[in-house]
Design a protein around this motif. Structure first.
Motif, PDB file in Angstrom:
ATOM      1  N   GLY A  17       0.822  -1.196   0.000  1.00  0.00           N
ATOM      2  CA  GLY A  17       0.000   0.000   0.000  1.00  0.00           C
ATOM      3  C   GLY A  17       0.858   1.248   0.000  1.00  0.00           C
ATOM      4  N   ARG A  18       0.204   2.396   0.261  1.00  0.00           N
ATOM      5  CA  ARG A  18       0.885   3.679   0.304  1.00  0.00           C
ATOM      6  C   ARG A  18       0.285   4.533   1.413  1.00  0.00           C
ATOM      7  N   VAL A  19       1.091   5.480   1.889  1.00  0.00           N
ATOM      8  CA  VAL A  19       0.625   6.444   2.883  1.00  0.00           C
ATOM      9  C   VAL A  19      -0.235   7.480   2.165  1.00  0.00           C
ATOM     10  N   GLN A  20      -1.454   7.697   2.685  1.00  0.00           N
ATOM     11  CA  GLN A  20      -2.369   8.641   2.054  1.00  0.00           C
ATOM     12  C   GLN A  20      -2.371   9.996   2.757  1.00  0.00           C
ATOM     13  N   SER A  21      -2.332   9.991   4.099  1.00  0.00           N
ATOM     14  CA  SER A  21      -2.364  11.268   4.807  1.00  0.00           C
ATOM     15  C   SER A  21      -1.875  11.059   6.233  1.00  0.00           C
ATOM     16  N   THR A  22      -1.461  12.175   6.869  1.00  0.00           N
ATOM     17  CA  THR A  22      -1.060  12.186   8.273  1.00  0.00           C
ATOM     18  C   THR A  22      -1.808  13.307   8.989  1.00  0.00           C
ATOM     19  N   GLU A  23      -2.186  13.040  10.230  1.00  0.00           N
ATOM     20  CA  GLU A  23      -2.942  14.016  10.997  1.00  0.00           C
ATOM     21  C   GLU A  23      -2.406  14.047  12.423  1.00  0.00           C
ATOM     22  N   THR A  24      -2.090  15.245  12.908  1.00  0.00           N
ATOM     23  CA  THR A  24      -1.579  15.410  14.263  1.00  0.00           C
ATOM     24  C   THR A  24      -2.720  15.355  15.268  1.00  0.00           C
ATOM     25  N   THR A  25      -2.518  14.604  16.352  1.00  0.00           N
ATOM     26  CA  THR A  25      -3.503  14.485  17.428  1.00  0.00           C
ATOM     27  C   THR A  25      -2.836  14.880  18.748  1.00  0.00           C
ATOM     28  N   ASP A  26      -3.637  14.898  19.817  1.00  0.00           N
ATOM     29  CA  ASP A  26      -3.100  15.244  21.132  1.00  0.00           C
ATOM     30  C   ASP A  26      -2.107  14.201  21.634  1.00  0.00           C
ATOM     31  N   ALA A  27      -2.291  12.951  21.236  1.00  0.00           N
ATOM     32  CA  ALA A  27      -1.425  11.875  21.709  1.00  0.00           C
ATOM     33  C   ALA A  27      -0.292  11.559  20.752  1.00  0.00           C
ATOM     34  N   GLY A  28      -0.293  12.104  19.544  1.00  0.00           N
ATOM     35  CA  GLY A  28       0.751  11.790  18.575  1.00  0.00           C
ATOM     36  C   GLY A  28       0.320  12.133  17.167  1.00  0.00           C
ATOM     37  N   VAL A  29       0.511  11.176  16.258  1.00  0.00           N
ATOM     38  CA  VAL A  29       0.191  11.373  14.842  1.00  0.00           C
ATOM     39  C   VAL A  29      -0.544  10.133  14.347  1.00  0.00           C
ATOM     40  N   ASP A  30      -1.666  10.355  13.636  1.00  0.00           N
ATOM     41  CA  ASP A  30      -2.409   9.271  13.004  1.00  0.00           C
ATOM     42  C   ASP A  30      -2.047   9.242  11.526  1.00  0.00           C
ATOM     43  N   VAL A  31      -1.586   8.090  11.064  1.00  0.00           N
ATOM     44  CA  VAL A  31      -1.194   7.910   9.664  1.00  0.00           C
ATOM     45  C   VAL A  31      -2.241   7.032   8.997  1.00  0.00           C
ATOM     46  N   VAL A  32      -2.865   7.555   7.935  1.00  0.00           N
ATOM     47  CA  VAL A  32      -3.866   6.806   7.182  1.00  0.00           C
ATOM     48  C   VAL A  32      -3.178   6.229   5.957  1.00  0.00           C
ATOM     49  N   VAL A  33      -3.247   4.903   5.809  1.00  0.00           N
ATOM     50  CA  VAL A  33      -2.611   4.223   4.687  1.00  0.00           C
ATOM     51  C   VAL A  33      -3.670   3.476   3.902  1.00  0.00           C
ATOM     52  N   GLY A  34      -3.448   3.382   2.623  1.00  0.00           N
ATOM     53  CA  GLY A  34      -4.288   2.572   1.757  1.00  0.00           C
ATOM     54  C   GLY A  34      -3.624   1.251   1.470  1.00  0.00           C
ATOM     55  N   LEU A  35      -4.346   0.138   1.634  1.00  0.00           N
ATOM     56  CA  LEU A  35      -3.796  -1.201   1.442  1.00  0.00           C
ATOM     57  C   LEU A  35      -4.546  -1.914   0.334  1.00  0.00           C
ATOM     58  N   THR A  36      -3.925  -2.932  -0.218  1.00  0.00           N
ATOM     59  CA  THR A  36      -4.509  -3.704  -1.297  1.00  0.00           C
ATOM     60  C   THR A  36      -5.040  -5.030  -0.784  1.00  0.00           C
ATOM     61  N   ASP A  37      -6.108  -5.506  -1.416  1.00  0.00           N
ATOM     62  CA  ASP A  37      -6.661  -6.814  -1.045  1.00  0.00           C
ATOM     63  C   ASP A  37      -5.822  -7.968  -1.564  1.00  0.00           C
ATOM     64  N   ASP A  38      -4.915  -7.685  -2.535  1.00  0.00           N
ATOM     65  CA  ASP A  38      -4.127  -8.764  -3.122  1.00  0.00           C
ATOM     66  C   ASP A  38      -3.136  -9.357  -2.126  1.00  0.00           C
ATOM     67  N   ARG A  39      -2.733  -8.588  -1.115  1.00  0.00           N
ATOM     68  CA  ARG A  39      -1.761  -9.061  -0.133  1.00  0.00           C
ATOM     69  C   ARG A  39      -2.323  -8.822   1.258  1.00  0.00           C
ATOM     70  N   PRO A  40      -3.054  -9.787   1.833  1.00  0.00           N
ATOM     71  CA  PRO A  40      -3.688  -9.600   3.141  1.00  0.00           C
ATOM     72  C   PRO A  40      -2.651  -9.352   4.233  1.00  0.00           C
ATOM     73  N   VAL A  41      -3.029  -8.511   5.196  1.00  0.00           N
ATOM     74  CA  VAL A  41      -2.155  -8.159   6.312  1.00  0.00           C
ATOM     75  C   VAL A  41      -2.813  -8.633   7.606  1.00  0.00           C
ATOM     76  N   PRO A  42      -2.105  -9.408   8.457  1.00  0.00           N
ATOM     77  CA  PRO A  42      -2.691  -9.850   9.737  1.00  0.00           C
ATOM     78  C   PRO A  42      -3.074  -8.656  10.612  1.00  0.00           C
ATOM     79  N   ALA A  43      -4.179  -8.828  11.357  1.00  0.00           N
ATOM     80  CA  ALA A  43      -4.684  -7.726  12.176  1.00  0.00           C
ATOM     81  C   ALA A  43      -3.770  -7.407  13.346  1.00  0.00           C
ATOM     82  N   ASP A  44      -2.967  -8.348  13.821  1.00  0.00           N
ATOM     83  CA  ASP A  44      -2.084  -8.110  14.970  1.00  0.00           C
ATOM     84  C   ASP A  44      -0.667  -7.775  14.533  1.00  0.00           C
ATOM     85  N   SER A  45      -0.502  -7.234  13.338  1.00  0.00           N
ATOM     86  CA  SER A  45       0.821  -6.830  12.858  1.00  0.00           C
ATOM     87  C   SER A  45       1.258  -5.551  13.566  1.00  0.00           C
ATOM     88  N   SER A  46       2.568  -5.309  13.588  1.00  0.00           N
ATOM     89  CA  SER A  46       3.140  -4.074  14.120  1.00  0.00           C
ATOM     90  C   SER A  46       3.696  -3.247  12.976  1.00  0.00           C
TER      91      SER A  46
END
Length: 338
Positions: free
Chosen positions: A68-97
């Protein structure tokens, strides 16, 4: 023919006008991306403490493949939220780091997803999923890395290593002598290894002697006990008394043999003092056998010396100039300076 050329000229002029009028809306963000080969089917939010210089459009990698690719970043009170777009062709486990990385110290920044090493629970990331801050890692700033590297260089560690090697080279004898010493030691060790039977017999004999002391411990203790001391004193007194009685012609000095009593008492006291040494004889023999078997013979077979520490003199003015030159060369290799 003339009408056709005129039409082509008008078309080219119209295309030029349209292109010039559209330049005001043209920007690097509107240019087509070379990374658009991976389709972005859903979005996931990653929570970071800091993202440093992570740009929009940065790659999202997993196991060496782009997912995938990074789509946007947003500053929050606790840090930074990074929104990424992912593809269905390569599934990612939910407990990944997730971790922000760079291929080189001055290279492009990208976001890496790391599946759990022990296997995932089977669930996958889906649209709207969130990877919390507990499973994300922000890299240290490049300035801190350069500062640590500069401290390592300017602290004299490299110069100390060079001085240590120079000191060892000066201390060690010439290579010819080292080879001669090594050859002699090798022959001695080889001869020792071929005659280990003699050492074994010696150790077995010492062990047997110490064992005999152990087997006779009760008799030895009885001989040097208080009863034994009293017995020897009594025997000495009676023996001297009878012998001196049988020799009255020697004179009044030898009457009763009393002059020998202090000598025999001193002998008994000396024997009593040596009693402790005899009591410790078995333990001493066992310790000596253990020293020969566990320390002396292994060292003779494989002699070695562990260097605990090496101290070198402080860096002189010439060494500082060399350190600055090495630091400049290192920074040029990193691309920080030209």
């Amino acid at each position: 023919m003339i009408g056709r050329r005129t039409a082509l000229g008008l078309a080219a002029l119209l295309a030029l006008v349209v292109g010039l009028t559209g330049c005001s809306a043209l920007s690097p963000n509107r240019l087509p991306s070379v990374k658009s080969s991976v389709p972005l089917d859903y979005q996931v939010t990653l929570q970071f403490a800091s993202v440093l210089n992570l740009p929009d459009g940065a790659d999202v990698m997993m196991n060496g493949l782009q997912v995938g690719r990074v789509q946007s970043t947003e500053t929050t009170d606790a840090g930074v939220d990074v929104v990424v777009g992912l593809t269905d062709d390569r599934p990612v486990p939910a407990d990944s780091s997730a971790i922000i990385r760079q291929n080189t110290p001055l290279g492009d920044t990208y976001l890496a997803l790391q599946p759990p090493t022990g296997g995932s629970g089977g669930e996958l990331l889906r649209d709207g999923s969130v990877i919390p801050r507990e499973r994300t890692t922000s890299p240290p700033p490049l300035e801190d890395t350069i500062a640590v590297l500069a401290y390592f260089i300017n602290g004299g560690s490299i110069q100390k290593i060079q001085d240590t090697m120079a000191t060892l080279n000066r201390t060690m004898p010439p290579i010819k002598d080292v080879r001669a010493i090594a050859s002699t030691v090798s022959k001695d060790l080889d001869d020792l290894s071929r005659n280990t039977g003699q050492l074994d017999r010696t150790l077995n004999s010492l062990n047997a002697v110490s064992g005999s002391f152990t087997d006779s411990q009760q008799q030895i203790e009885h001989v040097f006990s208080e009863q034994g001391e009293h017995y020897w004193k009594t025997v000495a007194t009676s023996l001297v008394s009878h012998i001196s009685t049988l020799l009255p012609s020697v004179g009044s000095v030898f009457t009763g043999g009393l002059f020998l009593v202090p000598l025999l008492n001193s002998t008994a006291d000396a024997a009593e003092a040596g009693r402790g040494m005899w009591d410790q004889a078995p333990a001493t023999g066992t310790a000596m056998a253990r020293f020969l078997e566990d320390t002396l013979i292994p060292f003779a077979q494989k002699p070695s010396v562990d260097i605990a520490s090496v101290q070198a003199p402080s860096v002189q003015a010439t060494g500082k100039k060399e350190l600055l030159a090495d630091a400049k060369m290192l920074l040029r290799m990193l691309g920080a300076i030209k």
